[in-house]
Scaffold this active site. Structure first.
Site, PDB file in Angstrom:
ATOM      1  CG  ASP A   1      20.797   4.801  19.928  1.00  0.00           C
ATOM      2  OD1 ASP A   1      21.718   4.023  19.636  1.00  0.00           O
ATOM      3  OD2 ASP A   1      20.904   6.041  19.864  1.00  0.00           O
TER       4      ASP A   1
ATOM      5  CG  ASP B   1      26.171   8.793  21.432  1.00  0.00           C
ATOM      6  OD1 ASP B   1      26.491   9.255  22.540  1.00  0.00           O
ATOM      7  OD2 ASP B   1      26.418   9.371  20.355  1.00  0.00           O
TER       8      ASP B   1
ATOM      9  CE  LYS C   1      20.914   1.365  16.637  1.00  0.00           C
ATOM     10  NZ  LYS C   1      20.841   2.357  17.704  1.00  0.00           N
TER      11      LYS C   1
END
EC number: 3.1.3.18
Lengths: 329, 329
Positions: free
Chosen positions: B43, B45, B251
């Protein structure tokens, strides 16, 4: 079927529309229904009017029921107008009613906060139009044009945030008032990201902040030409960012019915709910233990009512409210 | 725990974080994890950067994993940028990656429609920002800056509807294109009632019209100073008026993972998902049968991870990605 509903009026055939294919209300059943009922609660759009046009025979039917001594109450999930705004619409259409007979979800939101003794040093953030806030200066009925103002509750948001934009520079944050202790979400054609974020911050970050929805209607008849996305959209936006479920004050939730029954001291089995929507009006009536009359002058067709996929069955149905006129002596 | 995950690496303590209180990943387990894994999915951030700042030690860790021959993939639920937009962000932060290593939910939405052979004579209505549409003229990587355009799908909406207002006169209706066969809803800071109604009309009235969400994130880090209402709001608005559930491409839904695994021919038990969010990143990994590593450099604190109310348990956790640097030989 709750036992409180089946006892009083032997002449009404309780099997008529429940649960299988049924016929429109018969003359004998109309008479029995009107005799047994003390209070009629009418949905407005699709029962009284469509858009800006009165439905045929409504004034005469209203007048007949008044002559028979019935109490009449008009409820609407639309929160864009205050009670005074609705009263003006009734009077413009030539229907003589009083402001005390009108219950809108904008009024219900204010009444709910009043009923729980919402602290008057706290504030409400509003996603919605003027109906919830009140304080229109153009009203001829000032006591009925001040929903939140009328119960002395401070508010912010609403139309004054309609043109606000969010720009997102590094380090930027939106300030919000920690004194906001409730967010009311009503239909808002000027909904924007600023309002969504402000409401989200209040609900997520102010401890105990309430989340109140005027209604959850998926679509609504803003104009007579089309169904428009309803308050389900505005509430859905806030549900999506807060993962919280709102307390709903409009139909089919029970708050308005309980409020009305308490205010006037009416037994629920002496009330008939008249509406054009199965999933709001008729559900509201069934859940509340009321008698229910579906009219086909709004959004529900006879085909939908009779379809096997429909699980919501009114006690009776008829094409339009004015069909009751034949009980006139 | 799926049997496909527990077999290959005996040295990794599978009990570490699942289900009760656990300790940060031990040195032996780090080594075993890196040895066993062929592909790391990160991922962005909270793992690679926070807002516009790179997280400490990320470039060195990325370089080390590359030197060890690992495949690296960067996935983000954020649909406001195209892949080229993300690539620019990586390069601006000094991280040398290629556009083929970046998977955003904006790309995933286009890839999904391409994968189902979306008819090219039909159109997509977009609630969202430029990332979904593509066609930015400023890109240095044109093949990666054309998400819907890149797969030859016609679109309307998006930023061009940002300033549209709805006025509601009697008889008024909003026209909509009957050729719209899918609505994609992504994060949109210019969401408005026009877009909500247009999307609602397409989904309710165009037979078979698909409803696709880039993600359902409640909140997102648009700036490093605050959590902002996420795409859960935009999707919630359309769910509220259509009563339909979307197909989610971001997601924790499995679409992106299946797409990546197929594209590169990777076995899922040789993938480790590295993320900072339990309910998106770690859930995405667990649901997909991946190994999972939670980093505490983003939104999840150790207290939240260890709290009794948390039901999502990663295989391992550590304070930040750079903690893996100690496995360097």
């Amino acid at each position: 079927m709750p036992s409180s509903r089946s006892a009083p009026v032997a002449r009404v055939s309780q099997e008529t529309c429940n649960p299988a294919v049924c016929a429109p209300i018969a003359e004998d059943d109309k008479r029995a229904l009107v005799d047994a009922v003390e209070t009629f609660i009418f949905d407005c759009d699709g029962v009284i009017w469509k858009g800006d046009s009165l439905i045929e025979g409504v004034p005469e039917t209203i007048a007949m029921l008044r002559d028979m001594g019935k109490r009449l109450i008009f409820v609407t999930n639309n929160s864009t107008k205050s009670r005074a705004g609705y009263l003006k619409k009734f009077l413009d259409l030539g229907l003589e009613i009083t402001a005390d007979e009108v219950f809108s979800s904008s009024f219900a939101a204010a009444a709910y906060l009043d009923s729980i003794d919402f602290p008057r040093d706290k504030k409400v953030y509003v996603v919605g139009e003027t109906g919830i806030l009140g304080a229109s200066s153009s009203s001829h009925w000032p006591p009925y044009d001040r929903e939140l103002d009328g119960v002395g509750i401070q508010h912010l948001g609403g139309e004054s945030d309609g043109d606000k934009k969010v720009t997102l520079a590094s380090g930027q944050l939106m300030e919000h008032d920690p004194d906001v202790a409730a967010v009311i979400v009503g239909f808002d054609r000027n909904v924007n990201y600023y309002k969504i974020q402000y409401a989200t911050l209040c609900i997520r970050e102010n401890p105990g902040c309430k989340f109140i929805a005027t209604n959850m209607d998926a679509v609504t008849h803003l104009t007579d030409a089309q169904e428009w996305a309803g308050n389900g959209s505005m509430v859905g936006a806030i549900k999506g960012s807060t993962k919280r479920e709102p307390f709903v004050v409009g139909k089919p939730a029970p708050f308005m019915l309980d409020y009305i029954a308490n205010k006037f001291g009416i037994k629920k089995n002496q009330i008939c709910m008249v509406g054009d929507r199965l999933d709001t009006d008729i559900m509201f009536g069934i859940d509340g233990g009321l008698r229910t009359l579906l009219v086909l002058s709004g959004v529900t067709s006879e085909t939908e009512l009779q379809s096997e996929s429909n699980s919501i069955h009114p006690d009776h149905y008829t094409s339009k409210l004015a069909d009751l006129l034949t009980v006139k002596k």
